[in-house]
Every structure is written in C-alpha cells, then in structure tokens.
Design an enzyme around this catalytic site. Structure first.
Site, PDB file in Angstrom:
ATOM      1  N   ARG A  34     -19.225 -26.509 118.135  1.00 55.46           N
ATOM      2  CA  ARG A  34     -18.120 -26.904 117.256  1.00 55.46           C
ATOM      3  C   ARG A  34     -18.660 -27.160 115.850  1.00 55.46           C
ATOM      4  O   ARG A  34     -19.818 -27.519 115.670  1.00 55.46           O
ATOM      5  CB  ARG A  34     -17.444 -28.180 117.772  1.00 55.46           C
ATOM      6  N   TYR A  40     -16.627 -19.528 119.312  1.00 59.96           N
ATOM      7  CA  TYR A  40     -17.112 -20.584 120.202  1.00 59.96           C
ATOM      8  C   TYR A  40     -15.939 -21.375 120.807  1.00 59.96           C
ATOM      9  O   TYR A  40     -14.982 -21.723 120.109  1.00 59.96           O
ATOM     10  CB  TYR A  40     -18.062 -21.540 119.452  1.00 59.96           C
ATOM     11  N   LYS A  87      -9.701 -28.462 122.373  1.00 65.66           N
ATOM     12  CA  LYS A  87      -9.858 -29.558 121.409  1.00 65.66           C
ATOM     13  C   LYS A  87      -8.729 -29.581 120.370  1.00 65.66           C
ATOM     14  O   LYS A  87      -8.245 -30.645 119.983  1.00 65.66           O
ATOM     15  CB  LYS A  87     -11.209 -29.438 120.701  1.00 65.66           C
ATOM     16  N   HIS A  90     -10.249 -38.095 125.014  1.00 65.54           N
ATOM     17  CA  HIS A  90     -11.428 -37.299 125.373  1.00 65.54           C
ATOM     18  C   HIS A  90     -12.082 -37.979 126.583  1.00 65.54           C
ATOM     19  O   HIS A  90     -13.128 -38.601 126.467  1.00 65.54           O
ATOM     20  CB  HIS A  90     -12.370 -37.277 124.160  1.00 65.54           C
ATOM     21  N   SER A 106     -19.253 -35.742 123.562  1.00 66.87           N
ATOM     22  CA  SER A 106     -19.602 -34.432 124.099  1.00 66.87           C
ATOM     23  C   SER A 106     -21.043 -34.424 124.585  1.00 66.87           C
ATOM     24  O   SER A 106     -21.923 -35.000 123.941  1.00 66.87           O
ATOM     25  CB  SER A 106     -19.455 -33.380 123.000  1.00 66.87           C
ATOM     26  N   CYS A 158     -22.489 -35.853 127.103  1.00 66.72           N
ATOM     27  CA  CYS A 158     -23.052 -37.136 127.544  1.00 66.72           C
ATOM     28  C   CYS A 158     -22.749 -37.388 129.016  1.00 66.72           C
ATOM     29  O   CYS A 158     -22.715 -38.543 129.464  1.00 66.72           O
ATOM     30  CB  CYS A 158     -22.505 -38.288 126.707  1.00 66.72           C
ATOM     31  N   ASP A 174     -12.858 -33.586 130.956  1.00 64.32           N
ATOM     32  CA  ASP A 174     -12.969 -33.616 129.482  1.00 64.32           C
ATOM     33  C   ASP A 174     -11.777 -34.246 128.768  1.00 64.32           C
ATOM     34  O   ASP A 174     -11.965 -34.890 127.753  1.00 64.32           O
ATOM     35  CB  ASP A 174     -13.166 -32.186 128.973  1.00 64.32           C
ATOM     36  N   ARG A 210     -22.799 -22.711 128.031  1.00 66.69           N
ATOM     37  CA  ARG A 210     -21.662 -23.224 128.803  1.00 66.69           C
ATOM     38  C   ARG A 210     -21.337 -22.347 130.003  1.00 66.69           C
ATOM     39  O   ARG A 210     -21.704 -21.173 130.048  1.00 66.69           O
ATOM     40  CB  ARG A 210     -20.413 -23.247 127.891  1.00 66.69           C
TER      41      ARG A 210
END
Ligand code: OXD
Ligand code: MN
Length: 586
Positions: A72, A200, A209, A229, A251, A253, A280, A370
């Site tokens: 991002r 991306y 998002k 989130h 993000s 974590c 998420d 990913r």
C-alpha cells in the site's frame, strides 16, 4: 422506481467511464466459473499468472507484480472532503474538485487497447442487513480474479444493488505502474473511489481497504455502526459455549494467525476450539439486545505469506493447498510456492522477481508477498460467518508491535477507557506499506491508514456507543511482541495466545482475577494458565509488570498526540488521559 434508477445510474456511470478511459471492450462480470476460467486462461497466456505445480498446488497460480508495486502507498492515498478538517490530520487531503481533476487527467484514454471489467460486488453475506454493495471498474483481470475470491461478486450483488438503489463506485486502472503517476483517492461524500497506477491488492482490490474501511467508516459514522480493521474469531470452551472476539492489529501483525489459531495440546484435549469469522475487517452495529453484532465483509483472505508455516498457522497452510493466487512469493525447482519461514524442508530456486535465488541479493519471497484464497477453504471457517445477523461480540482487543513497556495484556476499566486504549495504540511499522519498517508510530485502533475521516470525530463516534441499555464488549490491549534484552520475543505467541484469550473471556464472565493499575487491570501470572509454557524470570517480569516511569513518559506522549487534533478531540478522551496521568503520578 428506486430499483430502476440504481441500474440507470450504474449504466450512466459505466458509459461515462468508458468515454473517459476509451477501452477496447467492456465486460460485465457475473462471477461465474466459466468467466473465471476464461480470465485465468487469458492471464496464463500473457504471463500475468504462472501455473504452480499441479500435483502439490492444484489450480493455483503465481503473480509477480511490478517490483515498484508491492505494498500500500499511504503517502499517495488521499481523502477528498470539501473541508480539509473533515479528513483530519490523519489523512492526506485534496479538495474533491482537485482530486477529480487530477485523477480524470490520469484516467484519460488509459484503457485504450484494454478490456474494461465491471465488477458488481457485495461486502458481507448477500442477505445481511449489515452488508453494503459496490461496483469496481478495472482494466486488470488479476483484480477481477482476486475480487472474485475476496467478495461476493457478480449476479447476486447486482440484484441487491438493483433492490437497494445504492452502491459505492470504484474506478481502477493499473495505468503505467509508474510510482510517479500513482494515487488512491477517496470521495466519501460521493461514495466514490479512484485508484490509478498500482495493481497491488490494498491499492487495487477496491472492495477491501478503500471501500470496506475508508468509505465504510464514513458511512458507518452516518448510519450508527463501526467499520474496523479487525479480525473476528469465535472461542468455543469445553462446555460448547462460544464467545466472539474482535481484534484490531496493524497490518502484518498477526491478525490472520490469531483468527485461525489452533489451541495448545492441553486445551485441544479439553475441548477448546477457535472458529474463524474474518482475518482483517469487521463491521459491527448494536443489535436489539444492546450488544454489538459483527460481520466479516470479506469472503476470502489476502494474507501475508512469509512466516506462515505448519507451526505458526496450520489452518492457513491447509487453506492454501489449492485454488490459491500467490503474489510475489519465491519458487522451488518443481514450481511450488516458497517463502521465508515456510519451514517445509524445501528450498527456493527462484525469487519473487523471477531471478535465480541468491540470499545475498534479496529474500526469495517479498516480505509483503501474499496469498488470496476463499475463506471457505479454511478448516476453522465458522458457519456463523455467513449468518445475516452477524455474531455478538464479547470482547474487543487492541494490540500493537511494542518491543518494550507494554505488558502482555491488560483490560480497560470501562468503554471510555477502552476507547482511549484504542486511540493511544502504538506500533512499529511493517512491510505492508511502502516506507521504513520498524518505526514506532501511533496507529489508533490499527486504523491510521484506513479511517476515512478525522480521527477526533472517529473517537467521538466510538464514544457515542456508550448509551443507556448498551451491553458493550469489554476492551483489552495485548502485546505479543515484547522483547528481552537479547532482542528476542519473550512470549511464545501463536497457539499460546489462547491462554490470554481464555483470561479475557473469564473476565467477561466474571470468573478471573486481575490486579488494578493506573493503566488498567493486569492479570497476575497466576491468573493465566501457563501450564507447559517456559518463561524466564525476565519474561515474567516484563510480560506481567507495570513500569511506572515508562508509562509516565508514554502518557505524556499520548497527551501530545491527542492535542494534535486540536479542539475537535472529545473532552471525554482528554479527561480520561488526564485521569490516568494523575493515577500514575500518585
Ligand atoms: C492488508 C493490510 O493487506 O492491512 O490487510 O495491508
Ligand atoms: Mn489489513
């Protein structure tokens, strides 16, 4: 009447976008298998997708993104509200007129020679009153294939749009993938997103998002709900009762790992089980009984690959055995996906850029590589994830990556304190966004990159849920990332995090003790089941300790942070901060 006008509005918008972007063809996506097969074949033919080993990874592909387009781009992400203050110091801002002018200049003729795909999608179960719909227009077949996994896409979504008469408009083009011609802009008042120059996921899969957090947070504020989130999991105890927990972490974590946790051996034997609802994003709103009910608006996982192993997350590994799109991972000699920490005895031969693997040059997988996979492939996926009413939330957890100061877990004393705990969250940055990694920053409620309006108003919105009759969840803070003097993590994490979740649920049920401190209620070591966990004296002292001088400094910094928002910051939060400062000083 409303129904017809929604489709009219959609057709008009599609026509105007086509006029601007001038594609060679327009394809309306219905989400069918045959449509997906044709797109995959096209991407295989032009090299966008490389088939993986069909024996080990059936119907799975590798996509290599442009090396400058791997995360991002927060510095290129804007919220365009008429007043700058409505976007707040937490967002980059442009006026709607300037934002549209800038983006329309980039979109002018950008789809020449390309196909323009129109993707109707629904965020959330198709029949849920909490769900919301959108339409993404894109020139990227990779985006279509990912949106098909991540959302309920196609005919059913279009029918709901027709019924409801409203939808979020998202326009995306990969453009030239030039970082100097890349912007992600949001126009919350117009329920509109424009994204140019990146393929991306977080920049290009606009349902995620852009819609489900930035635009949805704005909608949620207007309509009295929360777009967060957060992962959502169900924790089933040996008596067969399930409590649902929503947890916000920045993000990369460990949200996916926690959402798919497998309990330690002894707990499994006793009958504990974790159910995955989402990893998420969480949309929640008060139900008739005063509790908060939550849905996962997504239908799939766009998870971080590195570190995912049989030990760290067996459920994720089981989910991605087939029908998975991998992005920017490495390859073994026989075309299996590979990443750092996969720990499966295989070795990579090719790195994420398609070059021979050379550890001196770069890791095999990009740190933000990913996997995209349907949630239905996850062994722990909860049937309740498809429930139209959502699941009642018993506990909300905030957590960051903090090497020092912050103990393993503490509980907020009430909702206002909990909102402050979320607002004050700090975490070290990760590879999920472009920029330096490992820098501590305030990331309130893990929403710093995702809140579509002024954080001060967002905190006020959170506070507003504390009404008469509300049966709000308890709020906790955790830190799985505390380090010792040798720089190593002090807490084993992963499955052992269940020990902390168990304490939380017992607190919710009034069955566990805690020690009162100015920052909240901490468990004593004996309040947690630590059977079989080997912790050093240093670990025990730091994980369960309260460092008065350290917290004094932390709360001074939290006060400074709240002040950055000026008079818009709710007084209730400032006095809560003052209350704790006074408590620490006593
Ligand atoms: C994500 C992120 O991809 O937070 O979920 O960056
Ligand atoms: Mn995320």
């Amino acid at each position: 009447m409303a129904a017809r006008s929604a489709l009219d509005a959609l057709n008009d918008w599609v026509a105007s976008v086509a006029l601007l972007t001038r594609p060679a063809a327009i394809q309306w996506c219905d989400g069918s298998d045959s449509e997906n097969d044709a797109l995959i074949a096209k991407m295989q033919a032009d090299g966008t997708l490389l088939p993986l080993n069909p024996d080990t990874n059936p119907r799975s592909w590798l996509h290599r993104s442009h090396p400058d387009d791997v995360a991002r781009v927060e510095h290129l992400t804007f919220v365009c509200t008429p007043e700058q203050d409505d976007a707040g110091p937490n967002n980059h801002w442009m006026s709607p007129a300037d934002g549209h002018a800038q983006m329309d200049g980039l979109f002018d003729g950008c789809m020449a020679g390309r196909t323009m795909y129109v993707i109707p999608y629904c965020m959330g179960p198709i029949d849920s009153p909490l769900s919301r719909c959108g339409v993404e227009i894109t020139d990227s077949p990779y985006v279509v294939a990912n949106m098909r996994i991540m959302t309920r896409m196609g005919a059913a979504a279009l029918a709901r749009i027709e019924r409801e008469g409203t939808f979020v408009k998202g326009l995306h083009s990969t453009g030239e993938l030039d970082p100097n011609r890349r912007y992600i802009m949001h126009f919350p008042e117009e329920l509109t997103i424009k994204s140019y120059g990146s393929g991306y996921g977080g920049n290009a899969l606009l349902g995620k998002k852009c819609h489900a957090l930035r635009i949805a947070s704005h909608q949620a504020r207007k309509e009295g709900w929360l777009a967060e989130h957060m992962l959502i999991l169900g924790l089933e105890n040996p008596q067969g009762e399930t409590h649902y927990i929503a947890a916000a972490f920045p993000s990369a974590c460990g949200k996916t790992n926690l959402a798919m946790l497998i309990p330690p051996e002894g707990y499994r034997r006793d009958g504990w089980k974790v159910w995955t609802i989402g990893d998420d994003i969480c949309w929640m709103r008060p139900g008739a009984d005063g509790r908060l009910y939550a849905i996962n608006p997504e239908a799939g996982f766009f998870g971080v690959a590195p570190g995912t192993s049989e030990k760290s997350n067996p459920n994720a590994l089981a989910s991605i055995q087939s029908d998975t799109i991998f992005t920017n991972v490495g390859l073994t000699a026989d075309n299996q996906p590979w990443w750092e920490g996969i720990d499966n005895g295989q070795q990579p031969t090719t790195d994420w850029r398609g070059e021979p693997y050379d550890p001196a040059k770069r890791p095999a997988a990009h740190p933000n590589s990913r996997f995209t996979v349907s949630a239905k492939q996850c062994p722990s996926y909860s049937p309740m994830a498809e429930d139209a009413q959502g699941v009642p939330i018993s506990a909300i957890v905030f957590g960051g990556r903090r090497a020092s100061l912050v103990p393993l877990v503490f509980e907020a004393r009430d909702w206002t304190h909990g909102v402050l705990v979320g607002a004050a969250m700090g975490s070290e940055t990760t590879a999920a966004a472009t920029g330096a990694v490992g820098v501590m920053r305030r990331d309130p409620m893990a929403m710093k990159p995702f809140c579509g309006y002024n954080f001060a108003d967002y905190f006020a919105h959170w506070l507003s849920f504390d009404t008469e009759g509300a049966k709000l969840p308890k709020i906790f803070h955790v830190n799985w990332f505390r380090k010792g003097d040798d720089g190593k993590f002090l807490w084993p994490g992963f499955g052992d995090n269940l020990r902390v979740l168990e304490w939380m649920i017992k607190r919710v049920e009034g069955r566990a003790d805690a020690v009162e401190t100015p920052i909240g209620q901490l468990p004593a070591e004996s309040d947690l089941n630590l059977d079989g966990v080997d912790l050093s004296d240093e670990a025990r002292a730091r994980l369960f300790g309260y460092d008065r001088a350290g917290w004094q400094a932390e709360f001074a910094s939290i006060g400074d942070y709240l002040d950055e928002y000026g008079p818009r910051m709710p007084e209730a939060l400032k006095s809560e901060q003052q209350r704790i400062v006074t408590g620490i000083a006593k």
